[in-house]
Design a protein around this motif. Structure first.
Motif, short mmCIF file in Angstrom:
data_model
loop_
_atom_site.label_atom_id
_atom_site.label_comp_id
_atom_site.label_asym_id
_atom_site.label_seq_id
_atom_site.Cartn_x
_atom_site.Cartn_y
_atom_site.Cartn_z
N LEU A 142 -6.35 -2.60 -6.04
CA LEU A 142 -7.28 -1.37 -5.70
C LEU A 142 -6.90 -0.32 -6.19
O LEU A 142 -5.84 0.64 -5.71
N ASP A 160 -13.46 0.01 3.92
CA ASP A 160 -14.55 0.52 2.90
C ASP A 160 -14.42 -0.34 1.70
O ASP A 160 -15.26 -0.06 0.82
N ASN A 161 -13.40 -1.10 1.43
CA ASN A 161 -13.21 -1.97 0.29
C ASN A 161 -12.95 -3.39 0.64
O ASN A 161 -11.60 -3.60 0.64
N TRP A 199 -11.77 -4.41 -5.34
CA TRP A 199 -10.59 -4.79 -5.86
C TRP A 199 -10.54 -5.72 -7.19
O TRP A 199 -11.57 -6.37 -7.45
N LYS A 234 1.91 3.71 2.84
CA LYS A 234 1.21 3.08 4.07
C LYS A 234 2.36 2.14 4.57
O LYS A 234 2.79 2.01 5.45
N MET A 277 0.78 -1.08 0.15
CA MET A 277 0.01 0.14 -0.08
C MET A 277 0.72 1.20 -0.02
O MET A 277 1.42 1.74 0.92
N ALA A 292 -3.26 0.02 -4.23
CA ALA A 292 -2.70 -1.18 -3.41
C ALA A 292 -2.81 -2.44 -4.01
O ALA A 292 -3.64 -2.71 -4.92
N LEU A 328 -6.32 3.39 -4.04
CA LEU A 328 -5.26 3.36 -3.15
C LEU A 328 -3.82 2.89 -3.72
O LEU A 328 -2.87 2.81 -3.02
N THR A 357 -8.47 -2.38 4.65
CA THR A 357 -9.52 -1.39 3.74
C THR A 357 -10.86 -1.62 3.99
O THR A 357 -11.68 -2.40 3.39
N THR A 363 -8.58 -7.54 4.17
CA THR A 363 -9.21 -6.29 3.57
C THR A 363 -10.19 -5.67 4.72
O THR A 363 -10.23 -4.55 4.60
#
Length: 412
Positions: free
Chosen positions: A355, A392-393, A338, A85, A82, A360, A358, A390, A386
């Motif tokens: 994703l 939210d995803n 994703w 991050k 990511m 990612a 992001l 993530t 996830t």
């Protein structure tokens, strides 16, 4: 027709599907290996993980190990990148249940239906070359396909052809499971499916069928004049700089690799399927790769690096599958945002997804395809990861009804 117990038929049919419901099978917990047993991925810097911080890293360690043990997964590799991050690269569990050899991140694995992303990319290269059109009928290239003048290449790539999946045929399942070392040709496997009527009119609905991808592999060969393995090497793998990815012609399997464990057998007993011949899956699911290459491929296939923007836009026209949360494009899926594909073939499962919002990447490699509580183990791991990183995803590939709608994720 040879008869196979209904439970066995259901189990194997899922073996080449992206999503399937199989009867739950109890498995003994794998021997635990500390989650910090790792080998660095090539681009992971001085170590395999970093940047997430000790608290999040520890939470991922616990989450992944809990799922692995509860699902009875012998060995598991997780790669999560990511930008901005951090990265997380871990191997946990065992590569060999007999010797106890630990899983590591530098192994080759069979990637099952992830092969579809490569085969469709090869097809789309021919679209960009102006040599084929997505709305050409399959009968223009391959004779003998039921309703072939109405089924287009697009229908095949988006799993909307209506062709009966050959992997659902009882005779095919019996013939393969009676001799897993047997070599099948593309036309041989297609013939099993052709003994059944088409299941619906082209374009009417979604049905995951490996027959579609076998045909697309044959189209690539006919139009290009090259074997699929050679076309993939020249036009897809080499430009993508994937040096550890291949389409085997038989049971060959580069070292090092983990042993693979399945219950896709006539008896339903767990067996070592490492050296089974994947020729029956060919363009739909026979390829082999490793963590480094799958990490690269996740971004390349999702962003269309090898294709024109116009062709990539066609690829990413995701249509409903009938299962909430998951849509399917041209040989590629979208699950919770994703984008990519998963794979499942007797003994192995993988997930390779990207994703975009992001930038990612998530890659999973497992040495089993045995379901846990009716769900594929790779999906359980991807969902758990996830949910942590993530929320939210969330990768939440649905579990579809098996017999009526073979579905979307092993090779399955």
């Amino acid at each position: 027709m040879r008869r196979i117990p209904a439970r066995r038929r259901r189990l194997f049919a899922a073996a080449l599907l992206v999503a399937s419901v199989l009867a739950p099978v109890a498995t003994a917990p794998a021997t635990a290996v500390p989650a910090d047993h790792t080998a660095p991925a090539s681009d992971a810097g001085p170590g395999p993980s970093g940047g997430f911080g000790p608290e999040l890293t520890a939470r991922l360690d616990r989450t992944i190990e809990d799922v692995r043990v509860q699902a009875g997964i012998p060995g598991l590799v997780v790669g999560l990148w990511m930008p901005g991050k951090g990265r997380y690269v871990r191997a946990t569990g065992v590569a060999d249940k007999v010797t106890g050899e630990p899983m590591s991140t530098d192994l080759f694995v069979r990637i099952g239906s992830e092969t579809k992303t490569f085969t469709v990319t090869a097809l789309l290269k021919l679209v960009d070359d102006g040599r084929i059109k997505l709305d050409d009928p399959i009968a223009k290239y391959i004779a003998g396909v039921p309703n072939g003048w109405k089924i287009t290449l697009r229908h095949l790539a988006e799993m909307r052809s209506g062709l009966f999946p050959y992997t659902d045929d009882a005779d095919f399942q019996h013939d393969l499971l009676s001799d897993p070392s047997r070599t099948f040709t593309p036309y041989e496997v297609l013939s099993y499916g052709y003994t059944h009527k088409n299941t619906f009119a082209p374009g009417a609905q979604f049905q995951y069928s490996n027959s579609n991808l076998i045909l697309l592999g044959l189209v690539v060969e006919k139009v290009s004049g090259h074997r699929l393995v050679d076309f993939l090497e020249k036009r897809v793998l080499r430009p993508a700089k994937l040096r550890h990815t291949l389409l085997p012609e038989g049971p060959e399997f580069p070292e090092p690799h983990p042993r693979g464990y399945t219950n896709q057998t006539l008896s339903g007993q767990v067996t070592d399927s490492t050296d089974w011949n994947p020729s029956w899956a060919w363009a739909a699911g026979a390829m082999i790769s490793n963590l480094e290459d799958l990490r690269r491929w996740a971004r390349i296939v999702a962003t269309g690096e090898l294709l024109s923007p116009q062709t990539q836009a066609q690829r990413l026209k995701f249509l409903p599958t009938g299962f909430p949360g998951t849509a399917y494009g041209l040989g590629i899926m979208n699950s919770g945002g994703w984008i990519g594909h998963n794979g499942s073939i007797p003994g192995y499962e993988t997930v390779t997804v990207y994703l975009p919002k992001l930038k990612a990447t998530l890659v999973l490699m497992l040495n089993t395809d045995i379901t846990s509580q009716g769900q594929e183990p790779s999906s359980l791991v991807a969902r758990a990861i996830t949910q942590v990183v993530t929320p939210d995803n969330v990768y939440d590939r649905p579990v579809p009804p098996r017999v009526a709608a073979p579905a979307l994720l092993p090779t399955r």
